[in-house]
Design an enzyme around this catalytic site. Sequence first.
Site, PDB file in Angstrom:
ATOM      1  N   SER A  48      26.756  -7.170  -5.871  1.00 14.21           N
ATOM      2  CA  SER A  48      25.716  -6.552  -6.714  1.00 14.21           C
ATOM      3  C   SER A  48      26.280  -5.305  -7.391  1.00 14.21           C
ATOM      4  O   SER A  48      27.366  -4.830  -7.025  1.00 14.21           O
ATOM      5  CB  SER A  48      24.513  -6.171  -5.853  1.00 14.21           C
ATOM      6  OG  SER A  48      24.858  -5.073  -5.016  1.00 14.21           O
ATOM      7  N   ASP A  81      26.004 -10.438  -8.884  1.00 15.21           N
ATOM      8  CA  ASP A  81      24.576 -10.635  -8.599  1.00 15.21           C
ATOM      9  C   ASP A  81      23.760  -9.613  -9.397  1.00 15.21           C
ATOM     10  O   ASP A  81      24.081  -8.417  -9.392  1.00 15.21           O
ATOM     11  CB  ASP A  81      24.385 -10.418  -7.086  1.00 15.21           C
ATOM     12  CG  ASP A  81      23.005 -10.786  -6.594  1.00 15.21           C
ATOM     13  OD1 ASP A  81      22.369 -11.671  -7.195  1.00 15.21           O
ATOM     14  OD2 ASP A  81      22.570 -10.197  -5.577  1.00 15.21           O
ATOM     15  N   HIS A  82      22.724 -10.064 -10.067  1.00 20.30           N
ATOM     16  CA  HIS A  82      21.807  -9.175 -10.810  1.00 20.30           C
ATOM     17  C   HIS A  82      22.520  -8.198 -11.745  1.00 20.30           C
ATOM     18  O   HIS A  82      22.331  -6.974 -11.641  1.00 20.30           O
ATOM     19  CB  HIS A  82      20.903  -8.385  -9.848  1.00 20.30           C
ATOM     20  CG  HIS A  82      19.916  -9.256  -9.144  1.00 20.30           C
ATOM     21  ND1 HIS A  82      18.794  -9.761  -9.753  1.00 20.30           N
ATOM     22  CD2 HIS A  82      19.899  -9.744  -7.875  1.00 20.30           C
ATOM     23  CE1 HIS A  82      18.130 -10.513  -8.888  1.00 20.30           C
ATOM     24  NE2 HIS A  82      18.784 -10.532  -7.753  1.00 20.30           N
ATOM     25  N   ASP A 103      20.562 -10.503 -15.575  1.00 19.06           N
ATOM     26  CA  ASP A 103      19.156 -10.464 -15.185  1.00 19.06           C
ATOM     27  C   ASP A 103      18.353  -9.677 -16.213  1.00 19.06           C
ATOM     28  O   ASP A 103      18.245  -8.456 -16.147  1.00 19.06           O
ATOM     29  CB  ASP A 103      19.023  -9.835 -13.798  1.00 19.06           C
ATOM     30  CG  ASP A 103      17.580  -9.855 -13.314  1.00 19.06           C
ATOM     31  OD1 ASP A 103      16.705 -10.278 -14.092  1.00 19.06           O
ATOM     32  OD2 ASP A 103      17.334  -9.454 -12.170  1.00 19.06           O
ATOM     33  N   GLY A 180      14.052  -8.698  -0.296  1.00 14.50           N
ATOM     34  CA  GLY A 180      13.778  -7.760   0.787  1.00 14.50           C
ATOM     35  C   GLY A 180      13.121  -8.412   2.000  1.00 14.50           C
ATOM     36  O   GLY A 180      13.008  -9.641   2.094  1.00 14.50           O
ATOM     37  N   GLY A 211      15.989 -14.236  -3.170  1.00  8.56           N
ATOM     38  CA  GLY A 211      15.022 -13.837  -2.147  1.00  8.56           C
ATOM     39  C   GLY A 211      14.849 -14.902  -1.080  1.00  8.56           C
ATOM     40  O   GLY A 211      13.730 -15.228  -0.689  1.00  8.56           O
ATOM     41  N   SER A 213      16.086 -14.989   2.102  1.00 10.40           N
ATOM     42  CA  SER A 213      16.203 -14.629   3.520  1.00 10.40           C
ATOM     43  C   SER A 213      14.974 -15.107   4.294  1.00 10.40           C
ATOM     44  O   SER A 213      13.872 -15.188   3.741  1.00 10.40           O
ATOM     45  CB  SER A 213      16.356 -13.113   3.681  1.00 10.40           C
ATOM     46  OG  SER A 213      17.695 -12.746   3.399  1.00 10.40           O
ATOM     47  N   ASN A 254      20.417 -17.522  -2.410  1.00 14.19           N
ATOM     48  CA  ASN A 254      20.897 -16.141  -2.240  1.00 14.19           C
ATOM     49  C   ASN A 254      20.340 -15.501  -0.971  1.00 14.19           C
ATOM     50  O   ASN A 254      19.121 -15.420  -0.799  1.00 14.19           O
ATOM     51  CB  ASN A 254      20.430 -15.280  -3.419  1.00 14.19           C
ATOM     52  CG  ASN A 254      21.141 -15.599  -4.706  1.00 14.19           C
ATOM     53  OD1 ASN A 254      21.875 -16.584  -4.798  1.00 14.19           O
ATOM     54  ND2 ASN A 254      20.947 -14.760  -5.707  1.00 14.19           N
ATOM     55  N   ASP A 256      20.779 -12.038   1.457  1.00 17.00           N
ATOM     56  CA  ASP A 256      21.339 -10.711   1.707  1.00 17.00           C
ATOM     57  C   ASP A 256      20.595 -10.013   2.846  1.00 17.00           C
ATOM     58  O   ASP A 256      21.186  -9.585   3.839  1.00 17.00           O
ATOM     59  CB  ASP A 256      21.250  -9.879   0.413  1.00 17.00           C
ATOM     60  CG  ASP A 256      21.948  -8.540   0.552  1.00 17.00           C
ATOM     61  OD1 ASP A 256      22.684  -8.344   1.521  1.00 17.00           O
ATOM     62  OD2 ASP A 256      21.759  -7.673  -0.325  1.00 17.00           O
TER      63      ASP A 256
HETATM   64  P1  13P Z   1      16.991 -11.572   0.106  1.00 20.24           P
HETATM   65  O1  13P Z   1      16.513 -10.165  -0.066  1.00 20.24           O
HETATM   66  O2  13P Z   1      15.887 -12.495   0.462  1.00 20.24           O
HETATM   67  O3  13P Z   1      18.135 -11.692   1.045  1.00 20.24           O
HETATM   68  O4  13P Z   1      17.522 -12.065  -1.343  1.00 20.24           O
HETATM   69  C1  13P Z   1      18.819 -11.741  -1.780  1.00 20.24           C
HETATM   70  C2  13P Z   1      19.017 -12.041  -3.224  1.00 20.24           C
HETATM   71  O5  13P Z   1      18.231 -12.690  -3.881  1.00 20.24           O
HETATM   72  C3  13P Z   1      20.252 -11.522  -3.833  1.00 20.24           C
HETATM   73  O6  13P Z   1      20.297 -11.793  -5.201  1.00 20.24           O
HETATM   74  O1  G3H Z   2      18.867  -8.892  -4.843  1.00 17.37           O
HETATM   75  C1  G3H Z   2      19.474  -7.904  -4.464  1.00 17.37           C
HETATM   76  C2  G3H Z   2      20.509  -8.035  -3.416  1.00 17.37           C
HETATM   77  O2  G3H Z   2      19.921  -8.101  -2.146  1.00 17.37           O
HETATM   78  C3  G3H Z   2      21.497  -6.924  -3.541  1.00 17.37           C
HETATM   79  O3  G3H Z   2      20.953  -5.718  -3.118  1.00 17.37           O
HETATM   80  O4  G3H Z   2      21.345  -4.222  -5.070  1.00 17.37           O
HETATM   81  O5  G3H Z   2      20.892  -3.300  -2.777  1.00 17.37           O
HETATM   82  O6  G3H Z   2      23.082  -4.403  -3.284  1.00 17.37           O
HETATM   83  P1  G3H Z   2      21.605  -4.325  -3.602  1.00 17.37           P
HETATM   84 ZN    ZN Z   3      18.364 -11.698  -6.122  1.00 20.35          ZN
END
Ligand code: 13P
Ligand code: G3H
Ligand code: ZN
Length: 318
Positions: A48, A81-82, A103, A180, A211, A213, A254, A256
């Site tokens: 990210s 990512d993003h 994004d 999150g 998202g 998780s 994804n 995280d």
């Molecule tokens: P989580 O917060 O559900 O792990 O999602 C991570 C994500 O989408 C990173 O791009």
């Molecule tokens: O979607 C976001 C990911 O969980 C990355 O999080 O921007 O805090 O590194 P971050």
């Molecule tokens: Zn994401």
Amino acid sequence: MIVTTDQLFKIAYGKYAVGAYNINNAEQAMGLFRGCIQSKAPFIIQISKGARKYTDKRMLEAIIRAAEEIFPEAIFAVHLDHGDEETCYDCINSGFYSSVMIDASHDPFDKNVEITKRVVDAAHKKGISVEAELGMLGGVEEDIKVDEGHACLTNPEEVVEFVRRSGCDSLAAAIGTSHGAYKFKGQQSLHFEVIEAIQKKLPGFPIVMHGSSSVPQEEVKRINAAGGKLDPSARGVNEDEYLPAAKLGVTKVNIDTDGRLVWTRVHREFFRDKPSEFDFRPPGKVFIEEYANFIAHKNGKLGSAGQLDDVRAKVSKK
Ligand code: 13P
Ligand code: G3H
Ligand code: ZN
């Protein structure tokens, strides 16, 4: 071996999902590679903007290069990512990334198309693929907080025009998840009707689930028992929904937050049980092992576990 994200998508589409795991440091990288080798799975490392800033983007690249040498049997892609436009160009020009995510989902449709198209044009010149987002997830991203009232599911009626006009290679769709630890209250599930409708409109086109998780209750309990104060009503995606989603074209998942929960639980418990300890390597070692087990478990749920030999045979044919 670093491969293109497209190669992984073509092999996995409709059969299983490839786990896309965020990394920020060497311990996460070690656990990720070990877990993927242990479970014989291809994977995507994602970085990210926040991760690039945490130490230095060159540090993460060097860690990944080192991991590639330490684990020569690993097959993976490297993904931004993003990204915003500027970060996408930086990654495209670095020559290190397999794919980038632009994004612009918080912008109106036409502006999202316009920004995405500019990034696609630059990326495709260098053989890099682009993930774009349509619809808006709830939750917290680095500098943007979208509350549930403003989150909106992807409208399947818009996806064909979006992909045609932007030229993107995969689509991050809002299908009921959010970033999150606090995704759901109660018994919600993924919006399979939206995934199905998108797949009907775009057969064969990879859908990305952000998202993803699962926020295991056991992790939340253990963290709180070791001094944490997470909201016990935190809920995530049911892991048993990964594979049915993959069969409908969700090819990248994804994850995280769940990895952060592993880190928090290991370190809270370690220092609770050994309050006189101040060497960070003993808990670091425990974390690497636990993170590897966590990754192997996720790959099992995604269906990517056990696919490494097939992927190797297919990518080495080219
Ligand atoms: P989580 O917060 O559900 O792990 O999602 C991570 C994500 O989408 C990173 O791009
Ligand atoms: O979607 C976001 C990911 O969980 C990355 O999080 O921007 O805090 O590194 P971050
Ligand atoms: Zn994401």
